[in-house]
Design a protein around this motif. Structure first.
Motif, mmCIF file in Angstrom:
data_model
loop_
_atom_site.group_PDB
_atom_site.id
_atom_site.type_symbol
_atom_site.label_atom_id
_atom_site.label_comp_id
_atom_site.label_asym_id
_atom_site.label_seq_id
_atom_site.Cartn_x
_atom_site.Cartn_y
_atom_site.Cartn_z
ATOM 1 N N THR A 41 16.082 -26.235 -0.633
ATOM 2 C CA THR A 41 16.391 -27.662 -0.722
ATOM 3 C C THR A 41 16.763 -28.193 0.653
ATOM 4 N N LEU A 42 15.985 -29.155 1.149
ATOM 5 C CA LEU A 42 16.276 -29.816 2.416
ATOM 6 C C LEU A 42 16.660 -31.257 2.092
ATOM 7 N N SER A 43 17.937 -31.581 2.217
ATOM 8 C CA SER A 43 18.393 -32.938 1.920
ATOM 9 C C SER A 43 18.665 -33.728 3.188
ATOM 10 N N GLY A 44 18.592 -33.074 4.336
ATOM 11 C CA GLY A 44 18.775 -33.723 5.622
ATOM 12 C C GLY A 44 18.357 -32.794 6.735
ATOM 13 N N GLY A 45 18.215 -33.331 7.957
ATOM 14 C CA GLY A 45 17.847 -32.510 9.097
ATOM 15 C C GLY A 45 16.358 -32.230 9.159
ATOM 16 N N THR A 46 15.979 -31.336 10.081
ATOM 17 C CA THR A 46 14.582 -30.951 10.245
ATOM 18 C C THR A 46 14.453 -29.442 10.204
ATOM 19 N N PHE A 47 13.390 -28.980 9.570
ATOM 20 C CA PHE A 47 13.076 -27.560 9.492
ATOM 21 C C PHE A 47 11.727 -27.372 10.165
ATOM 22 N N ASP A 48 11.743 -26.784 11.379
ATOM 23 C CA ASP A 48 10.544 -26.569 12.178
ATOM 24 C C ASP A 48 10.062 -25.147 11.919
ATOM 25 N N MET A 49 8.964 -25.012 11.195
ATOM 26 C CA MET A 49 8.506 -23.694 10.782
ATOM 27 C C MET A 49 7.961 -22.859 11.927
ATOM 28 N N ASN A 50 7.441 -23.490 12.969
ATOM 29 C CA ASN A 50 6.873 -22.728 14.079
ATOM 30 C C ASN A 50 6.920 -23.603 15.322
ATOM 31 N N ASN A 51 7.850 -23.297 16.210
ATOM 32 C CA ASN A 51 8.117 -24.185 17.323
ATOM 33 C C ASN A 51 7.285 -23.892 18.568
ATOM 34 N N ILE A 52 6.729 -22.677 18.646
ATOM 35 C CA ILE A 52 6.055 -22.259 19.879
ATOM 36 C C ILE A 52 4.674 -21.702 19.561
ATOM 37 N N ALA A 53 3.671 -22.129 20.295
ATOM 38 C CA ALA A 53 2.315 -21.623 20.104
ATOM 39 C C ALA A 53 2.263 -20.127 20.351
ATOM 40 N N GLY A 54 1.458 -19.440 19.547
ATOM 41 C CA GLY A 54 1.290 -17.999 19.710
ATOM 42 C C GLY A 54 2.081 -17.191 18.719
ATOM 43 N N LYS B 281 4.497 -16.826 15.050
ATOM 44 C CA LYS B 281 4.251 -17.141 13.651
ATOM 45 C C LYS B 281 5.565 -17.433 12.938
ATOM 46 N N GLY B 282 5.487 -18.366 11.981
ATOM 47 C CA GLY B 282 6.606 -18.659 11.098
ATOM 48 C C GLY B 282 6.141 -18.592 9.664
ATOM 49 N N ILE B 283 6.840 -17.815 8.835
ATOM 50 C CA ILE B 283 6.421 -17.595 7.451
ATOM 51 C C ILE B 283 7.610 -17.796 6.524
ATOM 52 N N VAL B 284 7.440 -18.647 5.516
ATOM 53 C CA VAL B 284 8.391 -18.762 4.420
ATOM 54 C C VAL B 284 7.732 -18.204 3.170
ATOM 55 N N ASN B 285 8.408 -17.298 2.483
ATOM 56 C CA ASN B 285 7.977 -16.802 1.179
ATOM 57 C C ASN B 285 8.992 -17.282 0.152
ATOM 58 N N LEU B 286 8.591 -18.231 -0.689
ATOM 59 C CA LEU B 286 9.521 -18.878 -1.617
ATOM 60 C C LEU B 286 9.157 -18.543 -3.055
ATOM 61 N N LYS B 287 10.167 -18.100 -3.828
ATOM 62 C CA LYS B 287 9.949 -17.784 -5.243
ATOM 63 C C LYS B 287 10.410 -18.904 -6.167
ATOM 64 N N GLY B 288 11.199 -19.835 -5.649
ATOM 65 C CA GLY B 288 11.722 -20.919 -6.469
ATOM 66 C C GLY B 288 11.077 -22.249 -6.140
ATOM 67 N N ASP B 289 11.857 -23.324 -6.310
ATOM 68 C CA ASP B 289 11.365 -24.686 -6.126
ATOM 69 C C ASP B 289 11.571 -25.155 -4.689
ATOM 70 N N LEU B 290 10.687 -26.061 -4.247
ATOM 71 C CA LEU B 290 10.823 -26.704 -2.943
ATOM 72 C C LEU B 290 11.158 -28.172 -3.155
ATOM 73 N N THR B 291 12.282 -28.614 -2.556
ATOM 74 C CA THR B 291 12.690 -30.013 -2.617
ATOM 75 C C THR B 291 13.010 -30.487 -1.207
ATOM 76 N N VAL B 292 12.330 -31.540 -0.762
ATOM 77 C CA VAL B 292 12.589 -32.131 0.542
ATOM 78 C C VAL B 292 12.882 -33.610 0.321
ATOM 79 N N ALA B 293 14.103 -34.026 0.640
ATOM 80 C CA ALA B 293 14.522 -35.407 0.408
ATOM 81 C C ALA B 293 13.922 -36.342 1.447
ATOM 82 N N ALA B 294 14.055 -37.644 1.190
ATOM 83 C CA ALA B 294 13.475 -38.650 2.080
ATOM 84 C C ALA B 294 14.004 -38.535 3.498
ATOM 85 N N GLY B 295 15.259 -38.131 3.654
ATOM 86 C CA GLY B 295 15.868 -38.067 4.978
ATOM 87 C C GLY B 295 15.691 -36.759 5.700
ATOM 88 N N ALA B 296 14.912 -35.836 5.134
ATOM 89 C CA ALA B 296 14.677 -34.528 5.758
ATOM 90 C C ALA B 296 13.203 -34.401 6.133
#
Length: 400
Positions: free
Chosen positions: A88-101, A103-118
């Motif tokens: 759950t992202l209700s605020g802020g920023t989540f940068d999955m991969n900030n640098i070329a070359g 890798k960023g991987i999220v493995n999620l088993k539950g629900d994804l919720t991203v609010a308007a302000g995130a």
């Protein structure tokens, strides 16, 4: 910062919350129970000077209310975040991969919720290195195993350069909001997985572009299933003059449907169209399931005309072969065939309910229904309503 090299932790039932306003926090690989970021600073999972891969586990829920979280942040290494509960992202920023070359991987088993302000996105433009994977295991007897995707973010960079992947065994469903892809964003429905486009009330939810986004994509492979809810079905992308921003898949980019996929239509009254996406790959082993909300709700064999979202044309014959599980299954609703368009080829026919109206006329060797595979008819009605002579098929096992 939790440091397992210095201390021993018992995480059962606990929540670790990072509240710092400082910048430059570097996370040490660890297994959390609940993990929360509420600080206004920035926190990096992936940064390290040894070019080492890093893995973090969250046994329950991940929450972010403020600040910036970096996942991949090393040009030569992979940062992986495994979340067994909800994200759950209700605020802020989540940068999955900030640098070329890297890798960023999220493995999620539950629900994804991203609010308007995130905002969820990647700075790196290499989408293949930024994977948001839905990895739950769906159990039809347990509705809670459906993973919902509710992204309300309004940030201009939202969902850019992120590959959303529904992995084998998972069932993901759009909820509350359309899923909008930023530059380079893709959705992949892998073999053995399900993407349910869902509804917000009675309004079908869709996959579409963030305004101005380019190079987006949609792909389904193998026996992947999509549950189609839009009144106009699914539209294919052939060229700039033969694709419509309509149906459940509205991205202005490549739309690749599977020739052995499962296409489950769940439209609402008064009618739903197949959409010309069902013609992708020509005659093939697609499995079409019709389960509309009422017997009187019609499934029309039509698709968008060119790029129009208001004009529709009758489809050519829909060829369903006996490759794999290919064929047609009617559970509820009225399938309306015409004198020039119907389901045909070597696929099977199953009916447990519903009404199948067939208007195709007798030709040199045409019999109806035009599917020539096995027939399993335990309910429903086949109605011959052609304006000229028709010849009824017989002898298809196990029953006709």
């Amino acid at each position: 910062n939790v440091n397992p090299t210095l201390y021993t932790y018992n995480v059962t039932g606990s929540t670790v919350e990072y509240i710092s306003p400082a910048t430059g926090w570097v996370m040490t690989p660890f297994t959390y129970y609940n993990l929360k970021f509420s600080g206004t600073g920035d926190f990096s999972f992936g940064y390290n000077t040894a070019n080492a891969n890093k893995t973090f586990n969250v046994l329950n829920d991940f929450t972010q209310t403020a600040g910036t979280v970096f996942l991949g942040e090393n040009a030569s290494a992979t940062a992986t975040l495994n979340i067994d509960g909800n994200m759950t992202l209700s605020g802020g920023t989540f940068d999955m991969n900030n640098i070329a070359g890297g890798k960023g991987i999220v493995n999620l088993k539950g629900d994804l919720t991203v609010a308007a302000g995130a905002t969820l996105y990647a700075t790196s433009t290499t989408v293949a290195n930024t994977n948001f994977n839905f990895t739950g295991t769906y159990d039809a007897m347990q509705p809670a195993t459906i993973q919902t995707i509710n992204v309300a973010s309004t940030g201009t960079t939202r969902n850019r350069y992120v590959g959303f992947n529904i992995k084998t065994g998972a069932y993901a469903q759009l909820s509350g909001n359309n899923l909008e892809l930023g530059n380079g964003g893709i959705v992949s429905v892998e073999a053995g997985s399900t993407l349910d486009f869902g509804f917000n009330g009675s309004t079908a939810l869709v996959l579409k572009n963030v305004s101005g986004a380019t190079s987006t994509g949609f792909t389904m492979t193998g026996n992947a299933k999509i549950i189609i809810t839009h009144p106009n079905g699914i539209d294919r992308w052939l060229s700039a003059t033969d694709r419509a921003t309509d149906g459940n898949v509205q991205i202005d980019g490549t739309r690749t449907y599977s020739t052995t996929g499962i296409y489950h239509y769940k439209g609402k009254t008064p009618q739903q169209r197949l959409g010309d996406g069902i013609l992708f790959g020509g005659i093939s082993g697609k499995y079409v399931i019709v389960e509309l909300d009422a017997l009187s709700t019609k499934l029309l064999l039509e698709g968008n005309t060119g790029t129009s979202t208001s004009a529709f044309s009758e489809l050519t014959d829909i060829g369903l072969s006996n490759t794999g599980n290919g064929g047609l299954k009617i559970i509820q609703g009225t399938v309306v065939g015409t004198a020039t368009s119907d389901f045909m080829s070597t696929g099977k026919l199953e009916m447990t309910g519903g009404l199948y109206q067939i208007a195709y006329p007798y030709g040199s060797s045409d019999v109806v229904p035009r599917l020539s595979g096995s027939y399993t008819l335990t309910g429903g009605t086949i109605e011959l309503n052609g304006s000229t002579a028709q010849t009824l098929r017989g002898g298809n096992s196990p029953n006709t």
